[in-house]
Design a protein around this motif. Structure first.
Motif, PDB file in Angstrom:
ATOM      1  N   ALA A 128       0.774  -1.063   0.017  1.00  0.00           N
ATOM      2  CA  ALA A 128       0.185   0.116   0.013  1.00  0.00           C
ATOM      3  C   ALA A 128       0.768   1.160   0.055  1.00  0.00           C
ATOM      4  CB  ALA A 128      -0.805   0.065   1.158  1.00  0.00           C
ATOM      5  N   VAL A 154      -2.559   4.001   0.841  1.00  0.00           N
ATOM      6  CA  VAL A 154      -3.124   4.070   2.240  1.00  0.00           C
ATOM      7  C   VAL A 154      -2.495   5.758   2.585  1.00  0.00           C
ATOM      8  CG1 VAL A 154      -0.811   3.240   3.170  1.00  0.00           C
ATOM      9  CG2 VAL A 154      -2.908   3.480   4.578  1.00  0.00           C
ATOM     10  N   ASP A 158      -9.124   6.525   1.641  1.00  0.00           N
ATOM     11  CA  ASP A 158      -8.757   5.167   1.521  1.00  0.00           C
ATOM     12  C   ASP A 158      -9.346   4.111   2.556  1.00  0.00           C
ATOM     13  OD1 ASP A 158      -7.170   5.737  -0.865  1.00  0.00           O
ATOM     14  OD2 ASP A 158      -5.395   6.304   0.511  1.00  0.00           O
ATOM     15  N   LEU A 182     -10.022   0.100   2.754  1.00  0.00           N
ATOM     16  CA  LEU A 182      -9.192  -0.679   3.577  1.00  0.00           C
ATOM     17  C   LEU A 182      -9.830  -1.412   4.837  1.00  0.00           C
ATOM     18  CD1 LEU A 182      -6.139   1.877   3.732  1.00  0.00           C
ATOM     19  CD2 LEU A 182      -6.095  -0.366   2.399  1.00  0.00           C
ATOM     20  N   ALA A 194      -0.213   7.106   7.419  1.00  0.00           N
ATOM     21  CA  ALA A 194      -0.758   5.846   6.880  1.00  0.00           C
ATOM     22  C   ALA A 194      -1.013   4.797   8.062  1.00  0.00           C
ATOM     23  CB  ALA A 194       0.553   5.214   5.800  1.00  0.00           C
ATOM     24  N   ARG A 246      -4.112   5.525   9.523  1.00  0.00           N
ATOM     25  CA  ARG A 246      -5.473   5.016   8.680  1.00  0.00           C
ATOM     26  C   ARG A 246      -5.479   3.474   8.911  1.00  0.00           C
ATOM     27  NH1 ARG A 246      -2.492   8.876   5.049  1.00  0.00           N
ATOM     28  NH2 ARG A 246      -3.595  10.816   5.421  1.00  0.00           N
ATOM     29  N   ALA A 247      -4.162   2.909   9.223  1.00  0.00           N
ATOM     30  CA  ALA A 247      -4.314   1.409   8.915  1.00  0.00           C
ATOM     31  C   ALA A 247      -4.988   0.821  10.510  1.00  0.00           C
ATOM     32  CB  ALA A 247      -3.000   0.760   9.222  1.00  0.00           C
TER      33      ALA A 247
END
Length: 398
Positions: free
Chosen positions: A62, A77, A82, A86, A155, A158-159
């Motif tokens: 990603a 990402v 996104d 995801l 990132a 966001r994960a």
């Protein structure tokens, strides 16, 4: 007949996460997302078909910034938009109990799609490259490097929001982070330059620390931080970095952040059998064994590259705690189940077009990916050619 029982012994990955066996579904980009980098329903269907394939699963790359986008239809990402897609991907990967990891990447001067889109790519130092056509590599400024570290930070946020169980920072196979550590590609003379080990290692360590800072602050449940890397870089008799320097880097990283695992990866065929090429005390020894002997018991080691049979899996596990595979899971999601049940003779590495729907392989997928499979030859040529032919569907799909 090999003793497969070690492959099916449980393994504690830390933070209360116990894996039922030693297999890992390694990163593989199907290249079937949208042009904007959004996860597609084809991506989700592909993951669903493999949700029970292995207890630890790592997504394909990603990209954390569009300038580091390796594949035209890889997923992103890099923006908050996104997260929705995801989240679907994470939920699907975890549906059968697997631990789901999102791999974070910036491809640097290997960002082929960025090159096509913008005509230039970015790296630690200016370079003039000839492939796939003559082009310039632009040197990242200090301000851009600071922004890059923040890209990994965002990132990771966001994960976590998407519901993954962890992230993997990839420095392997000449991605951007590795190129800063390599004297082949890093000719800088500033804080991130090639003049000392400390300056070459700075970006790797700053990114890992930034990612862990977010995990500590925002993760409400156990959240893993993995690291993927290539243990040495050589070109003939030239050395970009030695295995001794890599081990020193790992000692520094482990002193700063609690890494959940180290995945060893490189280009080539049967990578888990690679021998140390750089001169020194380790020359000629198995790369994986050198790393394992130095780090075992302190960080789980994952072997990867060409593992497509029970015999190879057992061989690789002799110098690792986990074994990662990717291409076998494309063509046979029951790869591990068949090994466990003594049905290895039923493993299907050869497929035909009629098999694609049952395997949930998108009609347009693996664009630009099969040439990378050709390096490892984990799949027979006819299977690779079938996947190669799917690229012809992209124009119709778009």
């Amino acid at each position: 007949m090999v003793d497969i029982s070690p492959l099916f012994s449980p393994f504690c990955l830390g933070k209360g996460i116990e894996l039922a066996n030693r297999f890992v579904l390694s990163p593989m980009v199907t290249n079937s997302s949208s042009k904007e980098g959004f996860v597609s329903q084809a991506d989700v269907a592909y993951a669903k078909r493999r949700a029970a394939a292995a207890p630890l699963q790592i997504t394909g790359a990603a990209y954390v910034n569009p300038s580091g986008q390796l594949f035209e239809y890889g997923f992103s990402v890099a923006k908050d938009e996104d997260i929705t897609g995801l989240s679907q991907l994470a939920q699907t990967m975890k549906a059968e109990g697997a631990t789901a990891i999102l791999q974070l990447t910036h491809a640097g001067h290997f960002s082929s799609h960025t090159l096509v889109r913008e005509g230039v790519v970015y790296g630690p130092s200016p370079m003039r490259l000839q492939s796939p056509f003559p082009h310039e590599v632009k040197e990242l400024t200090l301000e851009q490097i600071k922004g890059l570290v923040d890209d990994y930070r965002q990132a990771t946020r966001r994960a976590i929001a998407a519901g993954f169980d962890g992230v993997e920072v990839s420095s392997a196979q000449r991605l951007l982070i590795q190129t800063f550590f390599s004297t082949f590609s890093n000719q800088r003379r500033d804080l991130y330059g090639a003049q000392s080990f400390e300056s070459r290692a700075r970006l790797t360590l700053e990114i890992l620390e930034a990612v862990y800072e977010v995990i500590e602050k925002e993760a409400r449940v156990p959240f893993l931080l993995g690291f993927r890397a290539t243990p040495e870089e050589t070109r003939g008799h030239q050395i970009g970095y030695s295995i001794e320097e890599f081990l020193q880097l790992m000692e520094e990283a482990m002193a700063r952040v609690p890494l959940a695992y180290l995945a060893l990866a490189s280009w080539g065929r049967d990578v888990f059998r690679n021998q140390v090429r750089s001169a020194g005390a380790y020359q000629g020894l198995l790369v994986n064994d050198v790393v394992y002997q130095q780090l075992k018991g302190r960080i789980p080691i994952m072997a990867t590259g060409g593992i497509n049979s029970p015999e190879k899996a057992v061989e690789a596990l002799a110098h690792a705690d986990l074994v990662g595979a990717s291409t076998p899971f494309i063509v046979d999601p029951e790869f591990v189940h068949k090994i466990r049940e003594g049905r290895a003779d039923e493993i299907h590495l050869k497929i035909k077009a009629r098999d694609l729907p049952s395997l949930a392989i998108p009609e347009a997928s693996f664009k630009d990916i099969v040439p990378l499979m050709d390096y490892g030859e984990s799949l027979p040529m006819d299977a690779r050619n079938l996947l190669r032919g799917l690229a012809s569907n992209y124009r119709e799909e778009t």
